[in-house]
Design an enzyme around this catalytic site. Structure first.
Site, PDB file in Angstrom:
ATOM      1  N   PHE A 100       0.850  -1.182   0.000  1.00 25.89           N
ATOM      2  CA  PHE A 100       0.000   0.000   0.000  1.00 25.89           C
ATOM      3  C   PHE A 100       0.898   1.249   0.000  1.00 25.89           C
ATOM      4  O   PHE A 100       2.008   1.232   0.517  1.00 25.89           O
ATOM      5  CB  PHE A 100      -0.903  -0.035   1.246  1.00 25.89           C
ATOM      6  CG  PHE A 100      -1.847   1.124   1.322  1.00 25.89           C
ATOM      7  CD1 PHE A 100      -2.793   1.330   0.330  1.00 25.89           C
ATOM      8  CD2 PHE A 100      -1.789   2.011   2.378  1.00 25.89           C
ATOM      9  CE1 PHE A 100      -3.656   2.413   0.390  1.00 25.89           C
ATOM     10  CE2 PHE A 100      -2.651   3.091   2.454  1.00 25.89           C
ATOM     11  CZ  PHE A 100      -3.587   3.294   1.460  1.00 25.89           C
ATOM     12  N   ASP A 170       6.300  -2.930   8.974  1.00 27.90           N
ATOM     13  CA  ASP A 170       4.946  -2.567   8.562  1.00 27.90           C
ATOM     14  C   ASP A 170       4.118  -3.847   8.735  1.00 27.90           C
ATOM     15  O   ASP A 170       4.143  -4.742   7.885  1.00 27.90           O
ATOM     16  CB  ASP A 170       4.914  -2.070   7.113  1.00 27.90           C
ATOM     17  CG  ASP A 170       3.497  -1.683   6.670  1.00 27.90           C
ATOM     18  OD1 ASP A 170       2.531  -2.192   7.280  1.00 27.90           O
ATOM     19  OD2 ASP A 170       3.369  -0.908   5.711  1.00 27.90           O
ATOM     20  N   HIS A 173      -0.697  -5.957   7.863  1.00 22.35           N
ATOM     21  CA  HIS A 173      -1.446  -7.136   7.413  1.00 22.35           C
ATOM     22  C   HIS A 173      -1.338  -8.264   8.437  1.00 22.35           C
ATOM     23  O   HIS A 173      -1.660  -9.394   8.121  1.00 22.35           O
ATOM     24  CB  HIS A 173      -0.870  -7.679   6.094  1.00 22.35           C
ATOM     25  CG  HIS A 173      -1.063  -6.800   4.912  1.00 22.35           C
ATOM     26  ND1 HIS A 173      -0.654  -7.157   3.638  1.00 22.35           N
ATOM     27  CD2 HIS A 173      -1.641  -5.575   4.779  1.00 22.35           C
ATOM     28  CE1 HIS A 173      -0.957  -6.189   2.783  1.00 22.35           C
ATOM     29  NE2 HIS A 173      -1.545  -5.221   3.451  1.00 22.35           N
ATOM     30  N   GLN A 196      -8.051   0.201   9.643  1.00 21.33           N
ATOM     31  CA  GLN A 196      -8.925   0.756   8.611  1.00 21.33           C
ATOM     32  C   GLN A 196      -9.974  -0.295   8.229  1.00 21.33           C
ATOM     33  O   GLN A 196      -9.832  -1.487   8.548  1.00 21.33           O
ATOM     34  CB  GLN A 196      -8.018   1.181   7.426  1.00 21.33           C
ATOM     35  CG  GLN A 196      -8.712   1.753   6.221  1.00 21.33           C
ATOM     36  CD  GLN A 196      -9.032   0.686   5.200  1.00 21.33           C
ATOM     37  OE1 GLN A 196      -8.477  -0.406   5.241  1.00 21.33           O
ATOM     38  NE2 GLN A 196      -9.954   1.005   4.305  1.00 21.33           N
ATOM     39  N   LYS A 199      -9.358  -3.927   7.139  1.00 20.67           N
ATOM     40  CA  LYS A 199      -8.370  -4.705   7.884  1.00 20.67           C
ATOM     41  C   LYS A 199      -9.027  -5.714   8.838  1.00 20.67           C
ATOM     42  O   LYS A 199     -10.196  -5.604   9.153  1.00 20.67           O
ATOM     43  CB  LYS A 199      -7.433  -3.758   8.640  1.00 20.67           C
ATOM     44  CG  LYS A 199      -6.754  -2.721   7.726  1.00 20.67           C
ATOM     45  CD  LYS A 199      -5.913  -3.358   6.639  1.00 20.67           C
ATOM     46  CE  LYS A 199      -5.452  -2.372   5.583  1.00 20.67           C
ATOM     47  NZ  LYS A 199      -4.258  -1.641   5.894  1.00 20.67           N
ATOM     48  N   ARG A 228       2.769  16.575  23.838  1.00 22.56           N
ATOM     49  CA  ARG A 228       2.701  16.752  25.302  1.00 22.56           C
ATOM     50  C   ARG A 228       3.702  15.853  26.029  1.00 22.56           C
ATOM     51  O   ARG A 228       4.146  14.839  25.492  1.00 22.56           O
ATOM     52  CB  ARG A 228       1.311  16.403  25.810  1.00 22.56           C
ATOM     53  CG  ARG A 228       0.266  17.421  25.432  1.00 22.56           C
ATOM     54  CD  ARG A 228      -1.006  17.217  26.260  1.00 22.56           C
ATOM     55  NE  ARG A 228      -1.889  18.354  26.075  1.00 22.56           N
ATOM     56  CZ  ARG A 228      -2.770  18.453  25.085  1.00 22.56           C
ATOM     57  NH1 ARG A 228      -2.895  17.492  24.199  1.00 22.56           N
ATOM     58  NH2 ARG A 228      -3.530  19.534  24.970  1.00 22.56           N
ATOM     59  N   TYR A 236      -0.478  22.896  29.959  1.00 20.27           N
ATOM     60  CA  TYR A 236      -0.094  23.625  28.748  1.00 20.27           C
ATOM     61  C   TYR A 236       1.419  23.543  28.582  1.00 20.27           C
ATOM     62  O   TYR A 236       2.139  24.517  28.784  1.00 20.27           O
ATOM     63  CB  TYR A 236      -0.570  25.082  28.866  1.00 20.27           C
ATOM     64  CG  TYR A 236      -0.614  25.830  27.555  1.00 20.27           C
ATOM     65  CD1 TYR A 236      -1.491  25.438  26.551  1.00 20.27           C
ATOM     66  CD2 TYR A 236       0.220  26.930  27.333  1.00 20.27           C
ATOM     67  CE1 TYR A 236      -1.540  26.116  25.343  1.00 20.27           C
ATOM     68  CE2 TYR A 236       0.176  27.616  26.128  1.00 20.27           C
ATOM     69  CZ  TYR A 236      -0.705  27.211  25.139  1.00 20.27           C
ATOM     70  OH  TYR A 236      -0.754  27.886  23.949  1.00 20.27           O
ATOM     71  N   ARG A 246      -4.736  11.151  17.863  1.00 21.70           N
ATOM     72  CA  ARG A 246      -5.320  10.323  18.923  1.00 21.70           C
ATOM     73  C   ARG A 246      -6.482   9.483  18.436  1.00 21.70           C
ATOM     74  O   ARG A 246      -7.269   9.905  17.599  1.00 21.70           O
ATOM     75  CB  ARG A 246      -5.810  11.228  20.069  1.00 21.70           C
ATOM     76  CG  ARG A 246      -4.703  11.902  20.846  1.00 21.70           C
ATOM     77  CD  ARG A 246      -5.286  12.749  21.977  1.00 21.70           C
ATOM     78  NE  ARG A 246      -6.194  13.756  21.471  1.00 21.70           N
ATOM     79  CZ  ARG A 246      -5.941  15.071  21.487  1.00 21.70           C
ATOM     80  NH1 ARG A 246      -4.818  15.537  21.985  1.00 21.70           N
ATOM     81  NH2 ARG A 246      -6.830  15.911  21.007  1.00 21.70           N
TER      82      ARG A 246
HETATM   83  C1  PLP Z   1      -3.542  -0.395   5.346  1.00 17.34           C
HETATM   84  C2  PLP Z   1      -2.072  -0.327   5.239  1.00 17.34           C
HETATM   85  C3  PLP Z   1      -1.346   0.791   5.679  1.00 17.34           C
HETATM   86  C4  PLP Z   1      -1.986   2.069   6.124  1.00 17.34           C
HETATM   87  O1  PLP Z   1      -2.975   1.988   7.050  1.00 17.34           O
HETATM   88  P1  PLP Z   1      -4.174   3.064   7.105  1.00 17.34           P
HETATM   89  O2  PLP Z   1      -4.776   2.781   8.442  1.00 17.34           O
HETATM   90  O3  PLP Z   1      -5.089   2.763   5.972  1.00 17.34           O
HETATM   91  O4  PLP Z   1      -3.595   4.417   7.041  1.00 17.34           O
HETATM   92  C5  PLP Z   1       0.024   0.733   5.626  1.00 17.34           C
HETATM   93  N1  PLP Z   1       0.669  -0.345   5.146  1.00 17.34           N
HETATM   94  C6  PLP Z   1       0.005  -1.416   4.687  1.00 17.34           C
HETATM   95  C7  PLP Z   1       0.782  -2.589   4.186  1.00 17.34           C
HETATM   96  C8  PLP Z   1      -1.380  -1.430   4.694  1.00 17.34           C
HETATM   97  O5  PLP Z   1      -2.028  -2.487   4.194  1.00 17.34           O
END
Ligand code: PLP
Length: 400
Positions: A100, A170, A173, A196, A199, A228, A236, A246
């Site tokens: 992605f 990353d 998945h 997302q 997922k 923060r 503050y 967040r």
């Molecule tokens: C979905 C995904 C992302 C990004 O995630 P979002 O929550 O959509 O921003 C990054 N890397 C991979 C491999 C993904 O499948």
């Protein structure tokens, strides 16, 4: 020949799966999400409170990590990690071209340069190609556990150590995935996840970072929360150039329900994937993504198959059309490697036009096939239908 093998649905025959057979829908929810959401709604506490804290604890435990820092997307997670690690202008980060966009765009967003390292024939970044891509500017490697298959982390750690590079997973998945018993996201310096809508656990949007590094965790928490200081700091008082990424209490409430369901879903997906692995093995031209026994718990975000047109007897595009007509929603996946995206070709800082990753290009243009994880939540009969569709297409390939 079986009766339903005689005429392809593509040409008006009876599909293996007619409209009476449906695939599991995604996203999935039940009363637990409904109740949890209503509780948040009526509590009046919608913001960064107990639900978020509880989810972070649960998810850290689920991945076997010391810390989980929630945020509002996988993309934000990647950008915040890179910022926290001090990666920016003049630095290079090695990423795969078959993923992605966020894996690579996050690197651009912090002002650094993504350098593409081809994948191997099993869909993950090829550790053997890393050395050749390293320059004095290389700071980090960010492999993707593609489809849920964990990259060879022994090899990645060895090369990262040898060259003094930071290893970031990353793991977007790979919820619940384990390598030699250790959770995805804990195999390098840190890792990140997405929640997302497509997922395997989701609140529509959402993200999380896991790490065992205390100091990094503190910086990440700060960056997510407007820079923060830690809990207990004056109101503050902003220490870092943070952002607001967040997670809301609503998201956290849903995600706790989804995480509770994940353990069982992992088993169902793995069982069904095994049925497919065996069933498809005997069909020439179809090669499912191989598992490694070091990937001690295999997560499945995608079920991936390499298609060989010459062996199967038709083009990949014709295969997809015929398979879809039989009631199997499989796709050819990404249509181009990331470096062919206009965003990269338009950059002056690096000549992406001369990038060439032959395996990723083969996956995009010729051989990649995948379908999403929710199909793997179907029944054993659903899996047998997939195998049956492949056999039917193979037996009738001349008519496709
Ligand atoms: C979905 C995904 C992302 C990004 O995630 P979002 O929550 O959509 O921003 C990054 N890397 C991979 C491999 C993904 O499948």
């Amino acid at each position: 020949m079986r009766q339903n093998s005689s005429k392809l649905a593509l040409h008006g025959g009876k599909p293996v799966r007619d409209a009476s057979k449906t695939w599991p829908e995604w996203p999935m929810h039940d009363e637990t999400e409904r109740e949890a959401l209503l509780q948040v709604l009526e509590s009046g506490k919608w913001f960064f409170g107990e639900r978020v804290k509880a989810f972070e604890k649960e998810y850290a435990a689920f991945q076997g990590a010391k810390h989980c820092i929630s945020c509002n997307s996988g993309t934000a997670a990647a950008e915040i990690i890179l910022q926290a690690l001090g990666i920016g202008k003049g630095d290079e980060v090695l990423v795969p071209p078959y993923t992605f966009i966020a894996t690579a765009s996050a690197v651009l967003r912090v002002g650094a340069t993504p350098v593409f390292v081809d994948v191997d024939d099993n869909w993950c970044m090829d550790h053997r190609r890393i050395r050749a891509a390293i320059t004095p500017r290389t700071k980090a490697i960010m492999p993707v556990h593609f489809g849920g298959l964990i990259c060879d982390m022994d090899k990645f750690n060895a090369v990262a150590e040898r060259h003094g590079l930071i290893l970031i997973e990353d793991a977007c998945h790979c919820w619940g995935g384990r390598w030699k018993g250790k959770g995805a996201g804990t195999l390098g310096r840190c890792g990140f996840f997405s929640f997302q809508a497509s997922k395997n656990i989701t609140a529509g949007e959402g993200g999380a970072i896991v790490t065992n590094d205390d100091a990094l965790a503190e910086t990440l928490r700060s960056l997510v929360n407007c820079g923060r200081g830690p809990t207990g700091s004056p109101w503050y008082h902003h220490l870092n150039v943070g952002t607001n990424a967040r997670m809301t209490e609503f998201q956290a409430a849903i995600l706790s329900c989804q995480t509770a369901r994940l353990e069982k879903q992992l088993l169902t997906r793995a069982r069904n994937a095994t049925i497919l692995n065996y069933g498809l093995r005997s069909i020439p031209g179809l090669t499912p993504q191989r598992n490694s026994n070091r990937n001690s718990r295999r997560a499945y975000h995608l079920y991936c198959i390499r298609f060989k047109a010459a062996e199967f007897g038709c083009s990949r595009e014709d295969f997809v059309r015929a398979a879809n007509a039989e009631g199997w929603p499989i796709s050819a996946g990404y249509p181009m490697p990331l470096y062919k995206q206009p965003v990269f070709l338009g950059l002056d800082a690096y000549d992406y036009g001369s990038c060439h990753c032959p395996v990723a290009e083969d996956l995009c243009y010729h051989s990649g096939l995948w379908f999403p994880h929710q199909l793997l939540l179907g029944t054993e009969q659903d899996m047998r239908d997939i195998v049956e569709i492949c056999r039917k297409l193979k037996e009738n390939v001349k008519k496709i």
